[in-house]
Design an enzyme around this catalytic site. Sequence first.
Site, PDB file in Angstrom:
ATOM      1  N   GLY A  15       0.777  -1.233   0.000  1.00 31.15           N
ATOM      2  CA  GLY A  15       0.000   0.000   0.000  1.00 31.15           C
ATOM      3  C   GLY A  15       0.809   1.284   0.000  1.00 31.15           C
ATOM      4  N   ASN A  17       1.993   2.953  -2.557  1.00 29.75           N
ATOM      5  CA  ASN A  17       1.462   3.873  -3.572  1.00 29.75           C
ATOM      6  C   ASN A  17       0.117   4.462  -3.139  1.00 29.75           C
ATOM      7  OD1 ASN A  17       3.091   4.182  -6.176  1.00 29.75           O
ATOM      8  ND2 ASN A  17       3.283   1.996  -5.706  1.00 29.75           N
ATOM      9  N   ARG A  96      -4.188  -8.714  -9.878  1.00 30.04           N
ATOM     10  CA  ARG A  96      -5.077  -9.529 -10.712  1.00 30.04           C
ATOM     11  C   ARG A  96      -5.429  -8.778 -11.989  1.00 30.04           C
ATOM     12  NH1 ARG A  96      -7.372 -13.975  -7.918  1.00 30.04           N
ATOM     13  NH2 ARG A  96      -6.474 -13.905  -5.843  1.00 30.04           N
ATOM     14  N   ASN A 112      -3.283   2.277 -13.980  1.00 29.83           N
ATOM     15  CA  ASN A 112      -2.368   1.394 -13.242  1.00 29.83           C
ATOM     16  C   ASN A 112      -0.973   2.021 -13.171  1.00 29.83           C
ATOM     17  OD1 ASN A 112      -1.473  -1.058 -11.993  1.00 29.83           O
ATOM     18  ND2 ASN A 112      -0.599  -1.705 -13.955  1.00 29.83           N
ATOM     19  N   HIS A 114       2.952   0.672 -13.076  1.00 31.61           N
ATOM     20  CA  HIS A 114       3.726  -0.559 -13.307  1.00 31.61           C
ATOM     21  C   HIS A 114       5.210  -0.261 -13.117  1.00 31.61           C
ATOM     22  CE1 HIS A 114       4.573  -4.508 -14.945  1.00 31.61           C
ATOM     23  NE2 HIS A 114       5.557  -3.938 -15.626  1.00 31.61           N
TER      24      HIS A 114
HETATM   25  C1  GAR Z   1       4.444  -1.278  -7.009  1.00 33.79           C
HETATM   26  O1  GAR Z   1       5.831  -1.239  -7.257  1.00 33.79           O
HETATM   27  C2  GAR Z   1       3.667  -1.382  -8.302  1.00 33.79           C
HETATM   28  O2  GAR Z   1       4.287  -0.722  -9.365  1.00 33.79           O
HETATM   29  C3  GAR Z   1       3.645  -2.876  -8.531  1.00 33.79           C
HETATM   30  O3  GAR Z   1       3.446  -3.416  -7.248  1.00 33.79           O
HETATM   31  C4  GAR Z   1       4.056  -2.567  -6.273  1.00 33.79           C
HETATM   32  C5  GAR Z   1       3.034  -2.319  -5.181  1.00 33.79           C
HETATM   33  O4  GAR Z   1       3.634  -1.664  -4.093  1.00 33.79           O
HETATM   34  N1  GAR Z   1       2.622  -3.221  -9.425  1.00 33.79           N
HETATM   35  C6  GAR Z   1       2.731  -4.209 -10.313  1.00 33.79           C
HETATM   36  O5  GAR Z   1       3.712  -4.918 -10.408  1.00 33.79           O
HETATM   37  C7  GAR Z   1       1.517  -4.390 -11.218  1.00 33.79           C
HETATM   38  N2  GAR Z   1       1.835  -5.208 -12.347  1.00 33.79           N
HETATM   39  P1  GAR Z   1       2.744  -0.941  -3.001  1.00 33.79           P
HETATM   40  O6  GAR Z   1       1.686  -1.943  -2.538  1.00 33.79           O
HETATM   41  O7  GAR Z   1       3.707  -0.600  -1.918  1.00 33.79           O
HETATM   42  O8  GAR Z   1       2.121   0.258  -3.646  1.00 33.79           O
END
Ligand code: GAR
Length: 201
Positions: A15, A17, A96, A112, A114
Site C-alpha cells: 500500500g 502507492n 489480478r 495502473n 507498473h
Molecule cells: C508497485 O511497485 C507497483 O508498481 C507494482 O506493485 C508494487 C506495489 O507496491 N505493481 C505491479 O507490479 C503491477 N503489475 P505498493 O503496494 O507498496 O504500492
Amino acid sequence: MSRKTKIAVLGSGRGSNFVSLANACNDGSLPAEIVMVISDVKDARILQLAQELRLPSKFIEPGKYRTKLDETAETDYVATLLNSGAEWVALAGFMRILKGDFLRAFEQKVINIHPSLLPAFPGLEAWKQAHEYGVRVSGCTVHLVDHGIDTGSILAQGVVPVIEGDTPESLHRRIQEEEHKLYPRTLARLFNGEISIGQLV
Ligand code: GAR
C-alpha cells in the site's frame, strides 16, 4: 473550492502507492478524494493503512482463480465501486487482471502503475526482470488499463537509472520512490485536464 474527483484504489499488498495518493489528496496537490479502498487479500497492509487513515475499505473475496476475479467477485467489485461513487479506479499493486464487465463498467477510467518502462517487462516482478536482463535504465509507467497485460495507453513514465551494485530489491526501492511522485502527479494532471485520454496513442 474546486471540485474533487472521486477515486477508488485497489491493491493487494503493502500500500505504499496508496499512501502517496492519500497524502497528495490531503495536501491538495491531487484534486481528488479516495472514496473506497479494496483489496483481494484479507490481511493486506493496504487495508490496515486505509483504516488508519479512516478511509472506507473492504476486502472482497477474489474467487476461484489465481490471476483474475471470478464472475461473482467481478460483480461484487463493480457494485461496491459504483455504490462508492468512484469515478476513476487507480490500481496500486493490484495483482489480478481485470477484464470484461469490470472494464466495461469503468471504460477508460482504470489507471495502473507498473514498475518498469513499458512496453519492456510487463507482468510480475518487472524490476527483477529488468535487473536480470541487464538494462542500464528502468523506471515506472502510469497507464490506462485495457484487456491486455500492462498494454494500455501510456500517460507518463519516470526513469530510474540502474547503478553499480544494484540488487533487484535496491532497484525496486528506487523505482518505488519514483512511483510515489509520478502516480499522484500524473493523476493530478489527468484530473486537471492537462492530459486528455482521447489524445493518447
Ligand atoms: C508497485 O511497485 C507497483 O508498481 C507494482 O506493485 C508494487 C506495489 O507496491 N505493481 C505491479 O507490479 C503491477 N503489475 P505498493 O503496494 O507498496 O504500492
